[in-house]
Design a protein around this motif. Structure first.
Motif, mmCIF file in Angstrom:
data_model
loop_
_atom_site.group_PDB
_atom_site.id
_atom_site.type_symbol
_atom_site.label_atom_id
_atom_site.label_comp_id
_atom_site.label_asym_id
_atom_site.label_seq_id
_atom_site.Cartn_x
_atom_site.Cartn_y
_atom_site.Cartn_z
ATOM 1 N N GLN A 66 1.444 3.353 4.068
ATOM 2 C CA GLN A 66 2.538 3.375 5.049
ATOM 3 C C GLN A 66 3.019 1.948 5.346
ATOM 4 O O GLN A 66 4.218 1.695 5.418
ATOM 5 N N ALA A 67 2.068 1.035 5.501
ATOM 6 C CA ALA A 67 2.445 -0.346 5.804
ATOM 7 C C ALA A 67 3.314 -0.918 4.683
ATOM 8 O O ALA A 67 4.331 -1.568 4.935
ATOM 9 N N VAL A 68 2.948 -0.642 3.452
ATOM 10 C CA VAL A 68 3.711 -1.171 2.315
ATOM 11 C C VAL A 68 5.111 -0.565 2.277
ATOM 12 O O VAL A 68 6.103 -1.267 2.081
ATOM 13 N N ARG A 69 5.168 0.748 2.477
ATOM 14 C CA ARG A 69 6.478 1.418 2.476
ATOM 15 C C ARG A 69 7.407 0.780 3.506
ATOM 16 O O ARG A 69 8.541 0.423 3.231
ATOM 17 N N GLU A 70 6.873 0.600 4.708
ATOM 18 C CA GLU A 70 7.705 0.055 5.793
ATOM 19 C C GLU A 70 8.032 -1.420 5.553
ATOM 20 O O GLU A 70 9.129 -1.880 5.862
ATOM 21 N N CYS A 71 7.069 -2.160 5.005
ATOM 22 C CA CYS A 71 7.314 -3.593 4.766
ATOM 23 C C CYS A 71 8.352 -3.787 3.663
ATOM 24 O O CYS A 71 9.191 -4.686 3.743
ATOM 25 N N ASP A 80 -1.348 -5.516 -4.083
ATOM 26 C CA ASP A 80 -1.319 -4.622 -5.229
ATOM 27 C C ASP A 80 -0.318 -3.470 -5.001
ATOM 28 O O ASP A 80 0.547 -3.187 -5.827
ATOM 29 N N LEU A 81 -0.433 -2.843 -3.835
ATOM 30 C CA LEU A 81 0.466 -1.719 -3.516
ATOM 31 C C LEU A 81 1.900 -2.204 -3.335
ATOM 32 O O LEU A 81 2.863 -1.539 -3.717
ATOM 33 N N PHE A 82 2.027 -3.381 -2.747
ATOM 34 C CA PHE A 82 3.372 -3.927 -2.500
ATOM 35 C C PHE A 82 4.080 -4.165 -3.843
ATOM 36 O O PHE A 82 5.251 -3.815 -4.017
ATOM 37 N N LEU A 83 3.368 -4.735 -4.784
ATOM 38 C CA LEU A 83 3.991 -5.026 -6.074
ATOM 39 C C LEU A 83 4.336 -3.743 -6.816
ATOM 40 O O LEU A 83 5.370 -3.648 -7.470
ATOM 41 N N ARG A 84 3.470 -2.759 -6.654
ATOM 42 C CA ARG A 84 3.757 -1.465 -7.285
ATOM 43 C C ARG A 84 5.044 -0.876 -6.678
ATOM 44 O O ARG A 84 5.922 -0.405 -7.380
ATOM 45 N N GLY A 85 5.137 -0.949 -5.357
ATOM 46 C CA GLY A 85 6.329 -0.436 -4.673
ATOM 47 C C GLY A 85 7.569 -1.236 -5.059
ATOM 48 O O GLY A 85 8.655 -0.680 -5.239
ATOM 49 N N LEU A 86 7.389 -2.522 -5.185
ATOM 50 C CA LEU A 86 8.524 -3.402 -5.505
ATOM 51 C C LEU A 86 9.147 -3.041 -6.854
ATOM 52 O O LEU A 86 10.360 -3.128 -7.034
ATOM 53 N N ARG A 87 8.286 -2.619 -7.772
ATOM 54 C CA ARG A 87 8.804 -2.254 -9.095
ATOM 55 C C ARG A 87 9.757 -1.061 -9.008
ATOM 56 O O ARG A 87 10.620 -0.885 -9.854
#
Ligand code: G3H
Length: 543
Positions: free
Chosen positions: A308-313, A343-350
Motif C-alpha cells: 500500500q505504501a508503495v502504491r500511494e508513494c 524493490d517494490l517501488f522499482l517494480r511498481g515504477l516499471r
C-alpha cells in the motif's frame, strides 16, 4: 534538440513524441491562436503592441528533430494597460457602491450559477487547451475541468449557508443582522499546473462575495482563458472581471505598488508571492490568500503495509509528473524496510506509463516548464556527487525536454534534493532509523503543507499525531498527500500557505464580517423587517 529517450511504454522516442500525422485527429491542437483581445471594463480591448508566444511542452517532431510547438500568441500588455484594468475594477467597486458589491449574495449567486452553465459548454475546448498547454493527461484535464464546476457548486452552497446564518437574536438590548461584505478589488493569480481550477478557486469566491477582480492567467494555461472572456463580458456588470496578460514584473508589480489591490489571491511560488506582497505600500490593508510551495514527506514506519505504501508513494510522487504542490517530494523509509520498499517501488515504477496526454492511462508526460528538466538534472547531479545513486535503469537518462521518472537513494541532508522543491518526477528516498531524523527534516524544511504516514500499528501513530498536526496542515494516514476532497480545508504553515484555500474559507477570507445593528424595539424590528423585504437592500437577503 535531440530526443534520446527511454520509455517503458514507448519503444522509441519517435513513439513518445509523435509526428503530426500520428496525433489522433480529435486531439490535435488546431490552428494557431493569435489573441489580441483582453477584457477591461466590460469590453474586449484590442492590444496593438507586442505579443507573447505560447509554446506547448509537447514539441513538434520532424524526422528525428524536435522543434518547439507554437500554440498561439497573447497580448504582452504594458504597465499602463494593466493599471487601466485595475482602475476599471476600482470603478466597478466604486467604494462599495457599485452594482456588483451592492447586489447582494443571493443575486450574485444566481449570476454565478448561470456562469457555471455557460462554462460547462466550453468543456471540450478548455480540456484540449489544458492538454496542449500543460501536457496534462486527458483524464487529468477532464478531471480539472469537472472539479472546477463542482467547486463552483460547493462555493454557491457555502455562500448560501453564510447568508442563512445572518440573523442574531437581540442581546443586551441590541438586535442585529450579521453578514459578510466584500474586501474591494481582488487580484486573482493561479498557477500553471492547475491553471483553470486554482484560478477559479479564488475567483469564484471573490465574485460571490461582491469583490471586483483583476485576473491574470498563468504563463502556461493562458490560451484556455480566451473562450471565457466572453462569458464574463456578457454576464457581469462592466469592470467586475478584468483579464490582463503580460509579464509579472511589468503588469503585476505596478498593480501592487499602486496600493489599490485590497486582496491578493495567489497560487504559485513563495518567491513571487512574497515579492507581490512586499510591493504593496500599505500591507496592513492587503488581505493575502496564498497557496505556495511544499516539500511533503512520506514516512514509512516499521511494519507498514509496504504494498500500500508503495502504491500511494508512486501515485503521490509521480502523478502528473510530480508537478503538484501536494506531491510527495521526499520518501523517508525506515531502515528495516528500505530494501524491500525499494524493490517494490522499482517494480511498481516499471508499470507506470509515460506518453502523450491523449494516450490512455499515462501518468508521465512532458514537463510543463521548459527549464524544469535542466533544473532536475542539476539536483540529480548534486545528489550523485554527494553519494546517492539512481535506482532505475532509465532514471536520469536523455537530454532535451523529457525527464524520465528517476528514483534516487540514499538521499541525505547534504543534498539539494533534501530541501529544494523539485516539482518533477525525481524521487528522493531516505533511509532513517529514528523518528528524530524525520523531526529534524520537518523542522529544517521551509515548507509545512502535509505529511503521509504509513503504519499499521496504532501504537506507533498515536504519539505522532498531535505533534504533526501542530507542524503541517494535514496528516494523511496510509495515503498520499492531496488537496481534495475539496470540502476539506486546504492550507499549510511556514512558506507553504497563507490562509486556507477551500471554498468556504476563501469566501470568508475574501469578505469581512459586518453588522447592521439597532436598539431592540418594536420600531427597529419593523425597520429591520422592511429592509429584509426590500429589493434595494442586498445585505438583507430576501427571506
Ligand atoms: O499544485 C497544488 C495543488 O493544489 C494540488 O492539488 O492535490 O488536487 O493535485 P491536488
Amino acid at each position: 534538440m535531440s530526443a534520446e529517450l527511454n520509455s517503458n511504454s514507448c519503444a522509441t522516442p519517435a513513439e513518445l513524441f509523435p509526428r503530426e500525422q500520428d496525433i489522433p485527429a480529435n486531439w490535435r491542437p488546431g490552428p494557431l491562436r493569435e489573441q489580441r483581445e483582453y477584457l477591461v471594463n466590460g469590453f474586449f480591448r484590442i492590444w496593438t503592441g507586442a505579443l507573447t508566444e505560447v509554446f506547448s511542452p509537447i514539441p513538434v517532431r520532424r524526422e528525428d528533430r524536435l522543434e518547439p510547438r507554437l500554440l498561439g500568441r497573447v497580448p504582452d500588455l504594458d504597465r499602463a494597460a494593466a493599471l487601466e484594468a485595475l482602475a476599471a475594477a476600482r470603478a466597478a467597486y466604486d467604494r462599495g457602491r457599485g452594482d456588483w458589491p451592492t447586489l447582494g449574495i443571493v443575486r450574485r449567486a444566481a449570476v454565478m450559477r448561470e456562469f457555471g452553465r455557460r462554462l460547462a459548454a466550453c468543456r471540450t475546448e478548455v480540456v484540449l487547451l489544458l492538454m496542449w498547454e500543460t501536457a496534462k493527461s486527458r483524464a487529468e484535464a477532464e478531471a480539472e475541468f469537472d472539479r472546477t464546476l463542482r467547486n463552483l457548486d460547493e462555493a454557491l452552497e457555502a455562500a448560501q449557508n453564510l447568508v442563512s446564518s445572518g440573523e442574531v437574536a437581540a442581546r443586551e438590548g441590541i438586535s442585529a443582522r450579521c453578514g459578510r461584505a466584500p474586501r474591494g478589488v481582488a487580484l486573482c493569480l493561479g498557477p500553471c499546473n492547475h491553471p483553470l481550477n486554482e484560478t477559479f478557486a479564488t475567483l469564484i469566491p471573490a465574485l460571490l462575495m461582491g469583490n471586483t477582480v483583476v485576473l491574470k492567467p498563468p504563463r502556461h494555461g493562458v490560451l484556455l482563458f480566451r473562450p471565457l472572456l466572453a462569458l464574463w463580458r456578457d454576464l457581469l456588470p462592466p469592470g467586475v472581471v478584468n483579464v490582463i496578460y503580460g509579464e509579472g514584473d511589468e503588469v503585476l508589480l505596478p498593480l501592487m505598488r499602486s496600493g489599490d489591490v485590497d486582496a491578493l489571491a495567489f497560487i504559485g511560488s513563495p518567491h513571487v508571492g512574497q515579492a507581490l506582497v512586499k510591493a504593496h505600500p500599505r500591507p496592513l490593508r492587503l488581505k493575502a490568500i496564498m497557496g505556495l510551495g511544499a516539500k511533503n514527506a512520506a514516512v514509512v514506519l516499521p511494519g507498514a503495509d509496504l504494498q500500500q505504501a508503495v502504491r500511494e508513494c508512486l501515485l503521490g510522487a509521480l502523478a502528473f509528473n510530480g508537478q503538484r504542490c501536494t506531491a510527495l517530494k521526499i520518501l523517508f523509509v525506515h531502515c528495516d524496510e528500505v530494501s524491500r520498499f525499494i524493490d517494490l517501488f522499482l517494480r511498481g515504477l516499471r508499470a507506470v506509463r509515460w506518453g502523450m496526454p491523449w494516450q490512455q492511462g499515462v501518468w508521465l508526460t512532458p514537463l510543463i516548464e521548459l527549464h524544469r528538466p535542466a533544473y532536475l538534472r542539476e539536483l540529480l547531479a548534486d545528489a550523485l556527487r554527494n553519494g546517492a545513486q539512481i535506482l532505475n535503469p532509465e532514471g536520469g537518462a536523455g537530454g532535451g525536454p523529457w525527464f524520465p521518472p528517476t528514483a534516487v537513494y540514499p538521499v541525505t541532508c547534504a543534498m539539494r534534493l533534501w530541501r529544494e522543491e523539485q516539482f518533477g518526477p525525481l524521487v528522493p528516498i531516505v533511509s532513517f532509523e529514528n523518528w528524530s531524523e524525520v523531526e529534524d527534516y520537518l523542522d529544517q524544511c521551509d515548507y509545512a503543507q502535509q505529511i503521509s504516514l504509513f503504519a499499521r500499528d496504532a501504537a506507533q501513530v498515536e504519539p505522532l499525531v498531535d505533534p504533526l498536526v501542530n507542524q503541517v496542515g494535514r496528516v494523511n494516514l496510509n495515503c498520499k498527500c492531496q488537496r481534495g476532497p475539496d470540502h476539506l480545508p486546504f492550507g499549510g504553515r511556514k512558506d507553504s500557505a497563507v490562509e486556507t484555500l477551500s471554498a468556504r474559507e476563501v469566501l470568508t477570507s475574501l469578505s469581512l464580517p459586518v453588522v447592521v445593528a439597532a436598539r431592540d424595539s418594536a420600531e427597529s424590528r419593523r425597520l429591520m423587517d422592511s429592509l429584509s423585504a426590500s429589493a434595494r437592500c442586498g445585505f438583507f437577503p430576501e427571506e
